[in-house]
Design a protein around this motif. Structure first.
Motif, PDB file in Angstrom:
ATOM      1  N   LEU A  37       0.827  -1.206   0.000  1.00 48.13           N
ATOM      2  CA  LEU A  37       0.000   0.000   0.000  1.00 48.13           C
ATOM      3  C   LEU A  37       0.866   1.263   0.000  1.00 48.13           C
ATOM      4  CD1 LEU A  37      -2.907   0.975   0.003  1.00 48.13           C
ATOM      5  CD2 LEU A  37      -2.878   0.866   2.489  1.00 48.13           C
ATOM      6  N   ALA A  38       1.955   1.259   0.762  1.00 50.61           N
ATOM      7  CA  ALA A  38       2.873   2.403   0.785  1.00 50.61           C
ATOM      8  C   ALA A  38       3.465   2.638  -0.599  1.00 50.61           C
ATOM      9  CB  ALA A  38       3.984   2.181   1.804  1.00 50.61           C
ATOM     10  N   GLY A  39       3.824   1.563  -1.282  1.00 52.32           N
ATOM     11  CA  GLY A  39       4.375   1.689  -2.624  1.00 52.32           C
ATOM     12  C   GLY A  39       3.359   2.232  -3.612  1.00 52.32           C
ATOM     13  N   ILE A  40       2.133   1.740  -3.537  1.00 46.18           N
ATOM     14  CA  ILE A  40       1.079   2.206  -4.447  1.00 46.18           C
ATOM     15  C   ILE A  40       0.777   3.683  -4.204  1.00 46.18           C
ATOM     16  CG2 ILE A  40      -1.391   1.992  -4.961  1.00 46.18           C
ATOM     17  CD1 ILE A  40      -1.044  -1.067  -4.461  1.00 46.18           C
ATOM     18  N   ILE A  41       0.629   4.064  -2.944  1.00 47.16           N
ATOM     19  CA  ILE A  41       0.346   5.466  -2.615  1.00 47.16           C
ATOM     20  C   ILE A  41       1.476   6.360  -3.109  1.00 47.16           C
ATOM     21  CG2 ILE A  41       0.149   7.126  -0.709  1.00 47.16           C
ATOM     22  CD1 ILE A  41      -1.395   4.929   0.820  1.00 47.16           C
ATOM     23  N   ASN A  42       2.708   5.943  -2.852  1.00 50.70           N
ATOM     24  CA  ASN A  42       3.856   6.742  -3.280  1.00 50.70           C
ATOM     25  C   ASN A  42       3.895   6.876  -4.798  1.00 50.70           C
ATOM     26  OD1 ASN A  42       6.395   8.167  -2.707  1.00 50.70           O
ATOM     27  ND2 ASN A  42       7.305   6.451  -3.803  1.00 50.70           N
ATOM     28  N   GLN A  43       3.669   5.785  -5.499  1.00 48.86           N
ATOM     29  CA  GLN A  43       3.714   5.825  -6.963  1.00 48.86           C
ATOM     30  C   GLN A  43       2.645   6.766  -7.519  1.00 48.86           C
ATOM     31  OE1 GLN A  43       3.412   1.920  -8.698  1.00 48.86           O
ATOM     32  NE2 GLN A  43       4.683   2.527 -10.422  1.00 48.86           N
ATOM     33  N   ARG A  44       1.447   6.694  -6.975  1.00 48.06           N
ATOM     34  CA  ARG A  44       0.362   7.569  -7.444  1.00 48.06           C
ATOM     35  C   ARG A  44       0.656   9.041  -7.141  1.00 48.06           C
ATOM     36  NH1 ARG A  44      -5.142   4.206  -6.029  1.00 48.06           N
ATOM     37  NH2 ARG A  44      -4.854   2.648  -7.657  1.00 48.06           N
ATOM     38  N   LYS A  45       1.141   9.297  -5.930  1.00 44.04           N
ATOM     39  CA  LYS A  45       1.438  10.681  -5.569  1.00 44.04           C
ATOM     40  C   LYS A  45       2.605  11.233  -6.398  1.00 44.04           C
ATOM     41  CE  LYS A  45      -0.401  10.999  -0.901  1.00 44.04           C
ATOM     42  NZ  LYS A  45      -0.105  11.342   0.503  1.00 44.04           N
ATOM     43  N   CYS A  46       3.593  10.398  -6.665  1.00 40.61           N
ATOM     44  CA  CYS A  46       4.728  10.836  -7.488  1.00 40.61           C
ATOM     45  C   CYS A  46       4.268  11.184  -8.902  1.00 40.61           C
ATOM     46  CB  CYS A  46       5.811   9.758  -7.549  1.00 40.61           C
ATOM     47  SG  CYS A  46       6.735   9.561  -6.023  1.00 40.61           S
ATOM     48  N   ALA A  47       3.395  10.355  -9.460  1.00 36.10           N
ATOM     49  CA  ALA A  47       2.875  10.617 -10.800  1.00 36.10           C
ATOM     50  C   ALA A  47       2.053  11.905 -10.825  1.00 36.10           C
ATOM     51  CB  ALA A  47       2.041   9.436 -11.283  1.00 36.10           C
ATOM     52  N   ALA A  48       1.223  12.097  -9.802  1.00 39.93           N
ATOM     53  CA  ALA A  48       0.407  13.310  -9.732  1.00 39.93           C
ATOM     54  C   ALA A  48       1.281  14.549  -9.586  1.00 39.93           C
ATOM     55  CB  ALA A  48      -0.579  13.221  -8.572  1.00 39.93           C
TER      56      ALA A  48
END
Length: 165
Positions: A140-151
């Motif tokens: 979940l930490a990885g998914i959240i980070n990836q989405r926030k980085c893309a945004a």
């Protein structure tokens, strides 16, 4: 119009505010790993735990906690590469279920002429929950980070385009 401004403000805040959601999930994963660590190493059932697998497990636990702490610091500053590390560590936690806990649950030792399981059902279920919970937190930490980085990357490109115009 208000929704667009709210979203733009939220994205712009990411430039100045740390990614605490991913970071806190990393800390929770470390905590669950510590619970696993303590549950396994407090067990004293005969001499089954005195083997090379335990030594390797101790070294892995130390490396795991160091890598997750490093990743927790990296995700705070929206570094997307740490998401891959978190995904790998998450898979490692799942794989660990099938190594030491499963072997200990299936093993029997003789103590005082009576065969006893090395790891009972209650402890087995508990350590699986710890490892699976740790893996879920890392994923979940990885998914959240990836989405926030893309945004954030998209928002920064938009800002650069506005400045160039």
């Amino acid at each position: 119009m208000s929704d667009i401004n709210d979203n733009e403000i939220r994205l712009d805040r990411m430039r100045y505010v740390k990614n605490t959601a991913s970071s806190r999930l990393c800390y929770l994963a470390i905590l669950l790993n510590v619970f696993y660590f303590v549950s396994i190493y407090k067990s004293d059932v005969g001499s089954w735990y005195y083997q090379i697998l335990i030594g390797a497990s101790i070294v892995y636990n130390l490396l795991f906690m160091l890598m997750v702490f490093l990743a927790s610091e990296g995700v705070k500053s929206y570094q997307a590469s740490y998401s891959k590390l978190l995904y790998g560590l998450s898979a490692g936690q799942i794989a660990r279920i099938f190594i030491l806990p499963l072997q200990a649950h299936q093993a029997l030792v003789k103590i005082g002429g009576v065969e006893s399981p090395v790891m009972g059902n209650g402890q087995f279920i508990r350590v699986i929950i710890y490892l699976a919970g740790s893996a879920a937190c890392l994923l979940l930490a990885g998914i959240i980070n990836q989405r926030k980085c893309a945004a954030l990357a998209g928002h920064l490109k938009t800002l650069e385009a506005k400045e160039a115009a």
